[in-house]
Scaffold this active site. Structure first.
Site, PDB file in Angstrom:
ATOM      1  N   ASP A  43      -9.060 -10.007 -32.569  1.00 45.23           N
ATOM      2  CA  ASP A  43      -9.593  -9.759 -33.906  1.00 45.23           C
ATOM      3  C   ASP A  43      -8.649  -8.848 -34.689  1.00 45.23           C
ATOM      4  O   ASP A  43      -8.131  -7.868 -34.152  1.00 45.23           O
ATOM      5  CB  ASP A  43     -10.960  -9.084 -33.817  1.00 45.23           C
TER       6      ASP A  43
ATOM      7  N   ASP B 193     -16.155 -19.350 -30.379  1.00 44.91           N
ATOM      8  CA  ASP B 193     -15.626 -18.113 -29.800  1.00 44.91           C
ATOM      9  C   ASP B 193     -15.456 -18.255 -28.283  1.00 44.91           C
ATOM     10  O   ASP B 193     -15.765 -19.302 -27.690  1.00 44.91           O
ATOM     11  CB  ASP B 193     -16.559 -16.954 -30.144  1.00 44.91           C
TER      12      ASP B 193
ATOM     13  N   TRP C 181      -8.550 -16.372 -29.000  1.00 43.56           N
ATOM     14  CA  TRP C 181      -7.733 -15.179 -29.220  1.00 43.56           C
ATOM     15  C   TRP C 181      -6.301 -15.315 -28.709  1.00 43.56           C
ATOM     16  O   TRP C 181      -5.616 -14.310 -28.470  1.00 43.56           O
ATOM     17  CB  TRP C 181      -8.389 -13.941 -28.587  1.00 43.56           C
TER      18      TRP C 181
END
Length: 666
Positions: free
Chosen positions: A247, A186, A226
């Protein structure tokens, strides 16, 4: 598949080809043992024997249903359900622990210390249990010092120190020694610290290779920044998959159709996805509370046409039979897992928000089609075979969700699509003609200086190669001045056995230069020939400035709303290819319109891209004298300050007839 007349040659064959290559760090040491194929053994045309590549991962991930409330019992229950439900047999193999498994302790040597109250026997015992079910195990970390659970705690208190910055190789080696097969990395810590995405994730990839040299294992790398660092430009050959958006759903939210459509749109980066490298629009919401069966099918259709990873996020232990049947639909999974490994592309939008997507499948004349109705009313929609790169001859059509064969249809297929829904099809037709080009040099990774395309747009590229080694070899491909991508070439069985892998590439109208190059330290595949075929539904045109000779361009392939258009050297990239619609729009990336910022009507208004809305500020008139005027303001598309250099920003300005306001669509 048609071929030009075979011709024998003393050396290798050259001509016009599209370059592709795969390879990056680490595997070099494994790939040095096999010499290149004898040049005299090369074939005279593109092989029709396709090599299957590693498909996108399928499995289950913990976050959407459990957030950080995971422990041994939760994961065991979900692993058991993955098997007992039949999902494992359908291809769902990974059980991925997301954030929450680790509370952030390290020992004096920096090794991860696990709370054995949550995971008795530690993480090795957890991975062993998952493996005992015939499944693969995935784990989670962050590229920074802190993980997302520190900045955004959900069901447990904020846990400091759950990132792996400063411990890249140490932690990856630990994950491997525990027996994990997959790691999601992440970006919460990386973002807060202001780290550079490309730099950090390439360091992580190198650390993964170094750890593998010690353990003999290797982790599938899932980069999760992302899309903020535009990973579709650089991640191939480093990550196995990379997130292209935020997300799909935040913890505690109710899932919606809008969420899945947003991530679907942002995930379409077709040149980056091929030969085992995948754009990742995030985990699935299918089966979560709040979604109907129709929405669940739509979700799976969007991800399947994208060739996206299929990582279920629902509670498998309590899912309905209906949800299980949607997740395990064989035709849908076959589209997603197709051995060619390509992404679907938008091929038509005759009426706003009635969109047709096509995906090239393995075999000859095989396509998947998604008819997507984004409107609030049912509508009749048509897919034309010609838009898909097929001839207008009769083709067989199958409806994936009803499981029915429609029969043979000529020219195209028309059906009614419900509001805010989609119809997913497979089509078997006749492949349109393409151009086969061959390498006539002695180079294993040739440059083709005159790859000619009759139109600008996305092309299917089948690359004939030999790899007589026992491991995948890699090479890079670059079209004109576009970004370089790494392409994988799996073993072909011998140095004289030729097969093909496929990629999608963006070509300019006219001559293109395509370069293959070996990856540093590795053994290149023997690239022999390429077949290039158009996907006509993607065709567009470059908008070339008369004063500069440069193209209207979006910097670094950025696709975010508000990005200002600029001048740049013409390369034929997707960020320079515009479709002029019957509605007066100039569309780039298949879904972004050239736009007068904030509906501005004054001199100096920025020309940007934005989601197409149908607004007059997104409509343009191309005049015979080369002027392009905005329909809202009547002002001209203008290169600011009459500049001609790369990076010159585009604005609106009072039309004056000067060359910095004249453009050619070509």
């Amino acid at each position: 598949m048609s071929h030009p007349p075979a011709r024998r040659r003393a050396g290798r064959v050259t001509a016009q080809v599209l370059a592709v290559g795969l390879g990056v760090m680490g595997l070099a040491a494994l790939e040095r043992q096999e010499p290149s194929a004898p040049l005299s053994a090369e074939p005279a045309a593109v092989s029709i024997s396709q090599t299957g590549v590693t498909p996108p991962p399928m499995g289950w991930a913990s976050w959407n249903s459990f957030a950080s409330s995971i422990d041994h019992d939760v994961i065991k229950q979900q692993a058991d359900a993955l098997v007992s439900s039949g999902m494992a047999d359908a291809g769902y193999k990974y059980v991925n622990l997301d954030d929450g498994w680790w509370q952030g302790d390290r020992d004096a040597n920096g090794n991860i210390v696990v709370d054995e109250n949550l995971f008795p026997g530690g993480m090795k015992a957890m991975a062993d249990y998952i493996h005992s079910k015939g499944l693969k195990a995935g784990i989670y970390t962050d590229a920074g010092k802190q993980g997302c659970g520190y900045y955004y705690p959900t069901t447990r208190p904020a846990a400091p120190g759950t990132g792996m910055e400063g411990h890249y190789q140490q932690d990856l080696q630990t994950f491997q020694s525990w027996g994990f097969d997959y790691v999601k990395i992440d970006w919460c810590g990386g973002r807060v610290e202001g780290l550079d995405q490309e730099t950090q994730y390439k360091q992580i990839a190198a650390a993964n290779e170094a750890a593998s040299a010690v353990t003999g294992r290797k982790l599938v790398l899932s980069f999760c920044e992302w899309g903020t660092g535009l990973p579709w430009n650089w991640a191939t050959g480093y990550g196995d998959l990379w997130r292209t958006s935020g997300d799909v759903i935040l913890w505690g939210q109710k899932p919606t159709t809008a969420m899945m459509l947003t991530n679907f749109d942002q995930g379409l980066q077709p040149a980056a996805q091929h030969t085992g490298s995948y754009n990742d629009p995030d985990m699935l919401m299918t089966g979560m509370s709040g979604l109907s069966a129709a929405q669940n099918r739509l979700h799976m259709g969007l991800w399947a046409i994208s060739g996206a990873p299929l990582l279920a996020g629902n509670n498998l232990a309590s899912m309905s039979t209906e949800t299980r049947d949607i997740l395990t639909n064989r035709d849908m999974i076959a589209i997603d897992q197709d051995p060619r490994g390509l992404q679907g592309v938008k091929v038509a939008e005759d009426t706003r928000n009635l969109q047709v997507y096509g995906k090239v499948l393995s075999g000859t004349g095989k396509r998947a089609v998604l008819l997507l109705n984004r409107t609030g009313s049912a509508a009749s929609m048509t897919v034309r075979w010609a838009d898909l790169g097929l001839t207008s001859a009769t083709a067989s059509v199958r409806n994936v969700w009803t499981g029915t064969d429609v029969g043979s249809v000529g020219t195209g297929y028309t059906t009614t699509v419900p509001a805010n829904d989609a119809v997913l099809l497979t089509v078997s037709g006749t492949e349109a003609s393409g151009t086969t080009v061959e390498d006539t040099t002695a180079a294993a990774t040739p440059t083709f200086g005159n790859v000619t395309a009759s139109t600008a747009g996305t092309k299917l590229v089948d690359i004939t190669y030999a790899n007589g080694g026992t491991t995948t070899r890699k090479a890079t491909i670059q079209v004109n001045g576009q970004y370089t991508y790494v392409v994988a070439f799996p073993p072909t069985g011998s140095a004289t056995t030729y097969r093909t892998v496929s990629a999608l590439a963006h070509l300019a109208k006219g001559a293109n230069t395509v370069r293959f190059a070996a990856v540093s330290g590795g053994t290149a595949p023997d690239i022999d020939a390429v077949r290039i075929q158009g996907i006509p539904g993607t065709d567009g045109a470059a908008l070339v400035g008369s004063a500069s000779g440069r193209c209207v361009d979006l910097d670094k392939n950025t696709n975010v709303n508000g990005a200002q258009a600029q001048l740049w050297d013409c390369s034929g990239g997707r960020n320079e290819t515009f479709t002029q619609t019957s509605r007066g729009e100039l569309v780039v990336y298949a879904d972004k319109c050239l736009d007068a910022e904030k509906s501005g009507t004054t001199n100096g208004t920025k020309v940007i891209i934005w989601d197409c809305t149908g607004g007059t500020n997104q409509k343009w008139t191309v005049h015979s004298d080369g002027a392009v005027t905005n329909n809202l303001s009547g002002l001209c598309l203008d290169a600011a300050n009459a500049a001609t250099a790369n990076g010159t920003k585009l604005i609106l300005w009072t039309c004056g007839g000067q060359d910095n306001q004249k453009w050619t669509l070509k």
